[in-house]
Enzyme design. Structure first.
Site, mmCIF file in Angstrom:
data_model
loop_
_atom_site.group_PDB
_atom_site.id
_atom_site.type_symbol
_atom_site.label_atom_id
_atom_site.label_comp_id
_atom_site.label_asym_id
_atom_site.label_seq_id
_atom_site.Cartn_x
_atom_site.Cartn_y
_atom_site.Cartn_z
ATOM 1 N N SER A 26 7.660 1.093 -24.183
ATOM 2 C CA SER A 26 8.922 0.944 -25.199
ATOM 3 C C SER A 26 9.774 0.447 -23.619
ATOM 4 C CB SER A 26 9.228 1.708 -26.118
ATOM 5 O OG SER A 26 9.642 0.040 -26.927
ATOM 6 N N PRO A 27 10.760 -0.706 -23.947
ATOM 7 C CA PRO A 27 11.901 -0.428 -23.634
ATOM 8 C C PRO A 27 12.771 0.777 -23.786
ATOM 9 C CG PRO A 27 11.271 -2.761 -24.853
ATOM 10 C CD PRO A 27 10.236 -1.822 -25.028
ATOM 11 N N CYS A 29 16.667 1.647 -22.293
ATOM 12 C CA CYS A 29 17.636 1.280 -22.020
ATOM 13 C C CYS A 29 18.156 3.292 -20.601
ATOM 14 C CB CYS A 29 18.441 0.996 -22.297
ATOM 15 S SG CYS A 29 18.963 -0.277 -23.093
ATOM 16 N N ALA A 61 16.161 -3.643 -21.321
ATOM 17 C CA ALA A 61 16.794 -4.284 -22.069
ATOM 18 C C ALA A 61 17.238 -5.515 -20.563
ATOM 19 C CB ALA A 61 17.775 -4.630 -23.454
ATOM 20 N N GLN A 103 12.273 -7.509 -21.008
ATOM 21 C CA GLN A 103 12.534 -7.689 -22.329
ATOM 22 C C GLN A 103 13.860 -8.513 -22.023
ATOM 23 O OE1 GLN A 103 14.900 -4.520 -25.257
ATOM 24 N NE2 GLN A 103 13.517 -5.204 -27.125
ATOM 25 N N TYR A 186 21.883 -6.251 -31.558
ATOM 26 C CA TYR A 186 22.451 -7.061 -30.754
ATOM 27 C C TYR A 186 22.503 -8.888 -30.950
ATOM 28 C CZ TYR A 186 21.671 -2.480 -27.802
ATOM 29 O OH TYR A 186 21.870 -1.481 -27.448
ATOM 30 N N ARG A 234 10.728 -8.076 -30.394
ATOM 31 C CA ARG A 234 11.289 -7.468 -30.745
ATOM 32 C C ARG A 234 12.198 -7.879 -32.691
ATOM 33 N NH1 ARG A 234 12.461 -1.568 -28.775
ATOM 34 N NH2 ARG A 234 10.078 -1.364 -29.364
#
Length: 380
Positions: A26-27, A29, A61, A103, A186, A234
């Protein structure tokens, strides 16, 4: 759409790309970059998860513009210079048999913040290198965040163009999968949610209006990423905020997201990655094992579009059951893969599936294993 029976280690083909299994990094950060440029930290961080056997490895991201970053330390993809270190990364991930994925994101009203481990989590002022955040409206996320400037049509057009350019750049850099980030509070999620979108023009108010700008972005990414490569989106399927005196409209609902997923399917999106929350500090999330899986299950069954399940998926048996019972087509792991980059290899042993250990680790592997072929490439 009908779905063939599968398990965690079944391959999955989307367009011209075949994922070797259903395990997705999964992305996550890392807030560890200068001017958004990929570096050795990212190379080792993501490379080790590919060595560990994940079928798809996402970057965190990647901001489509400097002002689209959450923090000064965010990853970026807003210039051709960013493609250079990405090319090294994507080549290595492919060599390990993983699908490299990126992403694409814009932080919106949650931009220009200190990194999470700063002594005080607060907005970074322009005088210290920060910038003015933007959003659908002037409603700030919380007291410690700056009030955003409401986007006008020119600003929205620039963001659509930034996403389109980022999609083209990502393909040039060797990514085989792109995901549009429309979750976690976001920018695109901000437009979708009535909590953060209080506009009175054609981009606010009704569901039809609130989805208009996110669909413009999705359409631009799909049109500018190669037709033979998949694009995911997503979503935060719900804001976890019920109607009340303080929030009369409530937040984004599951029903809204089901309807939006249907529109995404019509735009040629290949999978909906089902997360939740992140758009309002008043959210009440019932966190627990697999607490978001039901969202992936519902969208998959009602719309007939492939989905991804994410959130507190930790055990091999749990992940396998999600795939076997048709609740989702892939599982995305974050915390568990931070704790153990080799989780997929151990999961294969637990589930009695052929392991794919790299030859360099084969002697240390437990049980009988199948050697991973050098320079394995996921594209047909």
């Amino acid at each position: 759409m009908t779905f063939a029976p599968s398990h965690l280690f079944s391959p999955l083909t989307q367009r011209s790309v075949t994922f070797p299994n259903r395990i997705v990094v999964s992305p996550m950060c890392q807030y560890s970059y200068t001017d958004g440029l990929s570096n050795d930290w990212q190379f080792v961080h993501l490379g080790s998860r590919a060595v560990g056997g994940a079928g798809v490895v996402f970057t965190e991201a990647a901001a489509v513009s400097p002002e689209g970053r959450i923090t000064l330390g965010d990853l970026g993809v807003w210039s051709d210079a960013h493609a250079v270190p990405f090319a090294r990364l994507t080549a290595f991930l492919k060599e390990q048999g993983a699908v490299p994925a990126i992403q694409l994101a814009h932080a919106g009203r949650k931009a220009s913040m200190e990194v999470p481990w700063a002594p005080i989590l607060k907005a970074v002022p322009v005088s210290d290198g920060g910038w003015q955040p933007v959003g659908p409206s002037t409603v700030s996320f919380a007291e410690t965040y700056a009030a955003p400037t409401a986007l006008d049509r020119a600003g929205m057009d620039k963001i659509v163009a930034d996403f389109a350019a980022a999609a083209r750049r990502s393909a040039t850099a060797g990514f085989l999968l792109a995901e549009v980030h429309a979750a976690h509070g976001y920018l695109l999620h901000e437009f979708l949610s009535p909590i953060s979108n209080t506009r009175t023009d054609e981009y606010g108010g009704s569901f039809v209006n609130r989805v208009r700008f996110p669909l413009e972005v999705v359409r631009a990414v799909r049109a500018n990423f190669p037709a033979g490569l998949p694009v995911w989106v997503r979503l935060s399927v719900t804001d976890w905020v019920e109607p009340s005196a303080e929030t009369p409209t409530g937040g984004l609902s599951v029903e809204d997201s089901v309807a939006f997923a249907r529109l995404l399917q019509a735009e040629g999106i290949d999978l909906v990655d089902c997360s939740s929350g992140g758009n309002d500090p008043r959210q009440k999330i019932p966190v627990g094992a697999g607490y978001q899986v039901a969202f992936a299950d519902r969208i998959r069954r009602e719309i007939g579009i492939p989905t991804g399940a994410v959130g507190m998926i930790t055990a091999p048996e749990q992940a396998d059951q999600i795939i076997r019972t048709g609740q989702a087509d892939v599982v995305l792991l974050a915390r568990e893969l931070l704790r153990n980059p080799y989780w997929p290899l151990h999961a294969a042993e637990v589930l009695h599936k052929p392991g794919v250990w790299p030859v360099q680790y084969e002697r240390a592997a437990h049980g009988k294993v199948e050697r991973r072929k050098p320079l394995a490439h996921p594209v047909k």
